[in-house]
Design a protein around this motif. Structure first.
Motif, PDB file in Angstrom:
ATOM      1  N   LYS A  13      24.210  28.256 -42.105  1.00  0.00           N
ATOM      2  CA  LYS A  13      25.395  27.865 -42.904  1.00  0.00           C
ATOM      3  C   LYS A  13      26.263  26.924 -42.057  1.00  0.00           C
ATOM      4  O   LYS A  13      25.733  26.180 -41.231  1.00  0.00           O
ATOM      5  N   GLU A  39      18.073  35.973 -53.626  1.00  0.00           N
ATOM      6  CA  GLU A  39      19.263  36.379 -52.886  1.00  0.00           C
ATOM      7  C   GLU A  39      20.323  36.886 -53.862  1.00  0.00           C
ATOM      8  O   GLU A  39      21.079  36.088 -54.436  1.00  0.00           O
ATOM      9  N   ALA A  85      24.884  40.664 -52.352  1.00  0.00           N
ATOM     10  CA  ALA A  85      24.367  41.155 -51.065  1.00  0.00           C
ATOM     11  C   ALA A  85      24.566  40.138 -49.941  1.00  0.00           C
ATOM     12  O   ALA A  85      24.322  40.438 -48.785  1.00  0.00           O
ATOM     13  N   ILE A  86      25.028  38.936 -50.291  1.00  0.00           N
ATOM     14  CA  ILE A  86      25.131  37.879 -49.278  1.00  0.00           C
ATOM     15  C   ILE A  86      26.407  38.034 -48.467  1.00  0.00           C
ATOM     16  O   ILE A  86      27.510  37.964 -49.010  1.00  0.00           O
ATOM     17  N   GLY A  87      26.228  38.267 -47.179  1.00  0.00           N
ATOM     18  CA  GLY A  87      27.371  38.337 -46.271  1.00  0.00           C
ATOM     19  C   GLY A  87      28.265  39.538 -46.497  1.00  0.00           C
ATOM     20  O   GLY A  87      29.364  39.606 -45.950  1.00  0.00           O
ATOM     21  N   LEU A 125      15.268  35.254 -45.823  1.00  0.00           N
ATOM     22  CA  LEU A 125      16.211  34.165 -45.561  1.00  0.00           C
ATOM     23  C   LEU A 125      17.455  34.845 -44.982  1.00  0.00           C
ATOM     24  O   LEU A 125      18.090  35.659 -45.659  1.00  0.00           O
ATOM     25  N   ILE A 126      17.738  34.525 -43.740  1.00  0.00           N
ATOM     26  CA  ILE A 126      18.693  35.321 -42.965  1.00  0.00           C
ATOM     27  C   ILE A 126      19.944  34.505 -42.656  1.00  0.00           C
ATOM     28  O   ILE A 126      19.840  33.459 -41.997  1.00  0.00           O
ATOM     29  N   GLY A 127      21.099  34.976 -43.081  1.00  0.00           N
ATOM     30  CA  GLY A 127      22.345  34.274 -42.801  1.00  0.00           C
ATOM     31  C   GLY A 127      22.960  34.754 -41.496  1.00  0.00           C
ATOM     32  O   GLY A 127      22.540  34.362 -40.404  1.00  0.00           O
ATOM     33  N   GLY A 128      23.955  35.621 -41.605  1.00  0.00           N
ATOM     34  CA  GLY A 128      24.726  36.070 -40.445  1.00  0.00           C
ATOM     35  C   GLY A 128      23.878  36.479 -39.239  1.00  0.00           C
ATOM     36  O   GLY A 128      24.175  36.090 -38.101  1.00  0.00           O
ATOM     37  N   GLU A 176      25.969  29.764 -52.652  1.00  0.00           N
ATOM     38  CA  GLU A 176      27.262  29.189 -52.249  1.00  0.00           C
ATOM     39  C   GLU A 176      27.398  27.775 -52.802  1.00  0.00           C
ATOM     40  O   GLU A 176      28.487  27.348 -53.172  1.00  0.00           O
ATOM     41  N   GLY A 227      19.978  38.348 -48.141  1.00  0.00           N
ATOM     42  CA  GLY A 227      21.182  39.097 -48.498  1.00  0.00           C
ATOM     43  C   GLY A 227      21.344  40.271 -47.556  1.00  0.00           C
ATOM     44  O   GLY A 227      20.731  41.313 -47.751  1.00  0.00           O
ATOM     45  N   SER A 228      22.122  40.046 -46.479  1.00  0.00           N
ATOM     46  CA  SER A 228      22.400  41.090 -45.488  1.00  0.00           C
ATOM     47  C   SER A 228      21.145  41.710 -44.881  1.00  0.00           C
ATOM     48  O   SER A 228      21.097  42.920 -44.644  1.00  0.00           O
ATOM     49  N   VAL A 229      20.137  40.867 -44.628  1.00  0.00           N
ATOM     50  CA  VAL A 229      18.970  41.364 -43.885  1.00  0.00           C
ATOM     51  C   VAL A 229      19.389  41.499 -42.419  1.00  0.00           C
ATOM     52  O   VAL A 229      19.979  40.585 -41.839  1.00  0.00           O
ATOM     53  N   ASN A 264      19.400  30.820 -41.881  1.00  0.00           N
ATOM     54  CA  ASN A 264      20.314  29.888 -42.557  1.00  0.00           C
ATOM     55  C   ASN A 264      21.638  29.972 -41.802  1.00  0.00           C
ATOM     56  O   ASN A 264      22.402  30.916 -41.983  1.00  0.00           O
ATOM     57  N   HIS A 315      21.284  27.267 -52.998  1.00  0.00           N
ATOM     58  CA  HIS A 315      21.912  28.462 -52.424  1.00  0.00           C
ATOM     59  C   HIS A 315      23.104  28.852 -53.296  1.00  0.00           C
ATOM     60  O   HIS A 315      23.804  27.990 -53.815  1.00  0.00           O
TER      61      HIS A 315
HETATM   62  P1  PGA Z   1      23.452  36.913 -45.101  1.00  0.00           P
HETATM   63  O1  PGA Z   1      23.196  35.519 -45.840  1.00  0.00           O
HETATM   64  O2  PGA Z   1      22.181  37.275 -44.377  1.00  0.00           O
HETATM   65  O3  PGA Z   1      24.606  36.640 -44.158  1.00  0.00           O
HETATM   66  O4  PGA Z   1      23.801  37.916 -46.152  1.00  0.00           O
HETATM   67  C1  PGA Z   1      21.968  35.203 -46.440  1.00  0.00           C
HETATM   68  C2  PGA Z   1      22.036  33.853 -47.071  1.00  0.00           C
HETATM   69  O5  PGA Z   1      23.095  33.511 -47.654  1.00  0.00           O
HETATM   70  O6  PGA Z   1      21.078  33.060 -47.016  1.00  0.00           O
END
Ligand code: PGA
Length: 252
Positions: A16, A169, A173-175, A232-235, A100, A212-214, A14, A98
């Motif tokens: 973003k 998520e 834990a997100i970001g 589901l991977i953000g950063g 956000e 969430g911070s994977v 993801n 999501h």
């Molecule tokens: P993150 O985000 O891996 O940066 O914590 C995950 C997400 O919001 O989908």
């Protein structure tokens, strides 16, 4: 639909609101040249870059998706993008709900459910995000919150519920660098799976992703949990080397 690899775990990036034409070129090229992966993989890019993403990933094993879609079919909804538009050029997934968007755009459980339904109606697989805030977890409300969020979608999708994917998520834990422990994540995933079992006979084969911070160093222990079918991977999805390392941590 007989996708011979549908049993594999799924790792979805993801992005973003990150990227540029030039930055994406490099990232997509690196992903494309990675060679075979033990999982199915996809990236969800910002709307303006979906065409670039589709073009660059054509004939690669990596799929792509959007980060949202409108609940409406078409009409006077300035700034929105419909599922039909996404499907028009082959979009496979759309993230909906999501945290956000729930927090910053006041998306309700029902709106998220309607978006999931709009996506499915056009053959785009919705990845429905659910998760509790830190205050909700501390108040012992985690189970009630995720159940409420999922139940709106199950109710709206009815007999099509098994065609969605769900991403748990935890908002805290997100970001943040704080990851749910594999045991914490598994406990919620088991709960969500049980809720899906009550609604559909296909619950066992549905994909439940953790987000969430994977990171490369915690992915394997999360993906080893019985009810976690990918991430589901953000950063970490913005760096090819990290995203690919997470993909390689998937269970074979
Ligand atoms: P993150 O985000 O891996 O940066 O914590 C995950 C997400 O919001 O989908």
């Amino acid at each position: 639909m007989s996708d011979p690899q549908s049993h594999r775990q799924l790792v979805v990036g993801n992005w973003k609101m990150h990227g540029s034409h030039a930055v994406n070129e490099a990232l997509l090229e690196a992903l494309k040249s990675a060679g075979p992966l033990p999982c199915n993989a996809a990236v969800c890019a910002p709307f303006p870059y979906l065409a670039q993403t589709a073009e660059r990933l054509a004939r690669s094993a990596i799929s792509w998706g959007a980060q949202d879609c409108s609940a409406h079919e078409q009409g006077a909804y300035t700034g929105e993008v419909s599922a039909a538009m996404l499907a028009d050029f082959g979009c496979r997934y759309a993230i909906v709900g999501h945290s956000e968007r729930r927090a910053l755009h006041a998306e309700s459980d029902q709106l998220v459910a309607d978006k999931a339904q709009a996506a499915l109606a056009r053959g785009v697989t919705p990845i429905v995000c659910v998760g509790e805030t830190l205050a909700e977890r501390d108040a012992g409300q985690t189970d009630a919150v995720v159940k409420r969020q999922l139940s709106a979608v199950i109710h709206t999708l009815a007999h099509c519920a098994s065609e969605m994917m769900v991403a748990y998520e935890p908002v805290w834990a997100i970001g943040t660098g704080l990851t749910a422990t594999p045991e914490q994540a598994q406990a919620v995933h088991a709960l969500l799976r049980a809720q899906l079992h009550a609604a559909t006979e296909h619950a066992a084969s549905m994909k439940l992703l953790y987000g969430g911070s994977v990171k490369p160093d915690n992915a394997a222990s999360l993906f080893a949990q019985p009810d976690i079918d990918g991430g589901l991977i953000g950063g970490a999805s913005l760096k090819a080397i990290d995203f690919l390392a997470i993909c390689r941590a998937a269970q074979r």
